[in-house]
Motif scaffolding. Structure first.
Motif, mmCIF file in Angstrom:
data_model
loop_
_atom_site.group_PDB
_atom_site.id
_atom_site.type_symbol
_atom_site.label_atom_id
_atom_site.label_comp_id
_atom_site.label_asym_id
_atom_site.label_seq_id
_atom_site.Cartn_x
_atom_site.Cartn_y
_atom_site.Cartn_z
ATOM 1 N N UNK A 27 0.818 -1.221 0.000
ATOM 2 C CA UNK A 27 0.000 0.000 0.000
ATOM 3 C C UNK A 27 0.850 1.269 0.000
ATOM 4 N N UNK A 28 2.137 1.130 0.308
ATOM 5 C CA UNK A 28 3.116 2.191 0.054
ATOM 6 C C UNK A 28 3.965 1.687 -1.114
ATOM 7 N N UNK A 29 3.741 2.190 -2.321
ATOM 8 C CA UNK A 29 4.341 1.591 -3.521
ATOM 9 C C UNK A 29 5.835 1.349 -3.439
ATOM 10 N N UNK A 30 6.596 2.282 -2.865
ATOM 11 C CA UNK A 30 8.047 2.102 -2.800
ATOM 12 C C UNK A 30 8.431 0.916 -1.925
ATOM 13 N N UNK A 31 7.664 0.671 -0.864
ATOM 14 C CA UNK A 31 7.960 -0.467 0.008
ATOM 15 C C UNK A 31 7.618 -1.784 -0.675
ATOM 16 N N UNK A 32 6.642 -1.737 -1.565
ATOM 17 C CA UNK A 32 6.255 -2.945 -2.285
ATOM 18 C C UNK A 32 7.327 -3.471 -3.220
ATOM 19 N N UNK A 33 8.351 -2.660 -3.481
ATOM 20 C CA UNK A 33 9.425 -3.049 -4.395
ATOM 21 C C UNK A 33 10.576 -3.782 -3.684
ATOM 22 N N UNK A 34 10.525 -3.871 -2.360
ATOM 23 C CA UNK A 34 11.638 -4.438 -1.597
ATOM 24 C C UNK A 34 11.641 -5.966 -1.703
ATOM 25 N N UNK A 35 12.828 -6.528 -1.838
ATOM 26 C CA UNK A 35 13.005 -7.976 -1.946
ATOM 27 C C UNK A 35 12.638 -8.656 -0.627
ATOM 28 N N UNK A 36 11.619 -9.511 -0.600
ATOM 29 C CA UNK A 36 11.209 -10.151 0.648
ATOM 30 C C UNK A 36 12.218 -11.164 1.185
ATOM 31 N N UNK A 37 13.237 -11.497 0.404
ATOM 32 C CA UNK A 37 14.256 -12.439 0.871
ATOM 33 C C UNK A 37 15.280 -11.794 1.805
ATOM 34 N N UNK A 38 15.243 -10.486 1.932
ATOM 35 C CA UNK A 38 16.218 -9.791 2.776
ATOM 36 C C UNK A 38 15.992 -10.122 4.250
ATOM 37 N N UNK A 39 17.095 -10.249 4.982
ATOM 38 C CA UNK A 39 17.027 -10.427 6.430
ATOM 39 C C UNK A 39 18.330 -9.931 7.050
ATOM 40 N N UNK A 40 18.201 -9.079 8.035
ATOM 41 C CA UNK A 40 19.374 -8.604 8.757
ATOM 42 C C UNK A 40 19.085 -8.502 10.235
ATOM 43 N N UNK A 41 20.122 -8.616 11.055
ATOM 44 C CA UNK A 41 19.963 -8.504 12.498
ATOM 45 C C UNK A 41 21.250 -7.940 13.091
#
Length: 310
Positions: A27-41
């Motif tokens: 629903x925020x178009x720019x956030x919809x483009x982010x790769x869901x495979x990313x993970x950081x901690x």
């Protein structure tokens, strides 16, 4: 420290293999483009150590995690008078709900739902132009993280401005009750830009250290807020930091935390340190699906629940 390093590596490896990653915030178009495979901690301890795993140095939109920092600033400006305009109770409703505002005369339930954060932005605007207030927020976060490279992602801010119809409704509704003192578009301009601050897990964990250190900046020893105020902000994070999923997070993880729809979560372990996790896919409550699981695993591995005996 070896135990913590192993825990982070194990968590990152398990998260990389998970397939139940949630859904990015389209629903925020720019956030919809982010790769869901990313993970950081990342974990920043009070003794000055920083340990990371995964995509911990990739910047992401912190979104509602910014509300922790703006609340801290606003309390510094107006003190407890702030609580006349914003409540301190869990909402039990989605973060962008308008329903409670009608029943409670335009007073948002807490500072971590959207309506509450918009009022905080309005409070910070007093005597300033939006550009000055936005600059103050960015400078504060840079100071906390000891990193002058932190900046606003203007593409995300523009995306939020173009699609933030619900937030415009919330602001106008509160204005009708007299709980916004500035034109809604000005308060919202501050709000959209603070949510668009981009930080990595490492930077975010560094910025949260003062809340785990009795309100003091670990590098300088100088007080950012009083120890009492640091505890109160952390208590609000525990009870309200995950919207209508706050009780579940407190039950499973047991530490103060604040999530954002960019997939980040900031966690605080008083007396120990702060941590940040990022995985863009969200659960049904708008909180990071894997981020929540990762912090549950970390708290269990390190016995970091605030309810655990020490």
């Amino acid at each position: 420290m070896a135990e913590l390093e192993k825990a982070l590596a194990d968590i990152a490896a398990e998260m990389a293999a998970r397939t139940d990653r949630g859904n990015v915030a389209t629903y925020i178009p720019q956030l919809g483009k982010i790769d869901p495979q990313k993970f950081g901690i990342a974990v920043a301890t009070n003794d000055g150590s920083v340990l990371v795993a995964g995509d911990a140095d990739e910047a992401f939109s912190i979104q509602s995690i910014s509300k922790v920092f703006t609340l801290t600033l606003a309390l510094g400006e107006v003190g407890d008078a702030l609580w006349k305009r914003v409540g301190r109770e869990p909402s039990g409703n989605p973060f962008n709900s308008i329903v409670q505002l009608e029943h409670e005369n335009g007073i948002p339930r807490n500072p971590f739902i959207n309506a509450g954060a918009i009022v905080i932005s309005d409070i910070m605007l007093a005597g300033h132009r939006p550009r000055e207030t936005i600059g103050e927020i960015v400078r504060f976060v840079r100071f906390l993280a000891d990193d002058d490279t932190i900046a606003i992602d203007h593409a995300v801010a523009a995306s939020e401005q173009a699609t933030g119809f619900r937030n415009f409704a919330l602001a106008n509704y509160m204005k009708s009750f007299g709980n916004l003192r500035h034109p809604p578009e000005l308060s919202l301009g501050v709000y959209f830009h603070q949510c668009a601050i981009a930080m990595s897990c490492r930077q975010l964990a560094m910025a949260g250290r003062f809340l785990a250190n009795d309100g003091r900046h670990p590098e300088t020893g100088h007080s950012v807020v009083s120890a009492e105020r640091a505890r109160r902000i952390a208590s609000l994070m525990l009870t309200c930091g995950h919207y209508d999923g706050s009780g579940e997070f407190a039950f499973k993880v047991g530490i103060p935390g604040k999530s954002g729809v960019g997939g980040g979560i900031l966690g605080i372990v008083p007396g120990v340190g702060s941590m940040a996790v990022w995985s863009p896919g969200l659960n049904a409550n708008g909180n990071s699906q894997l981020g929540s699981i990762a912090l549950e695993m970390l708290a269990k591995a390190m016995n970091w629940s605030i309810f655990a005996p020490r």
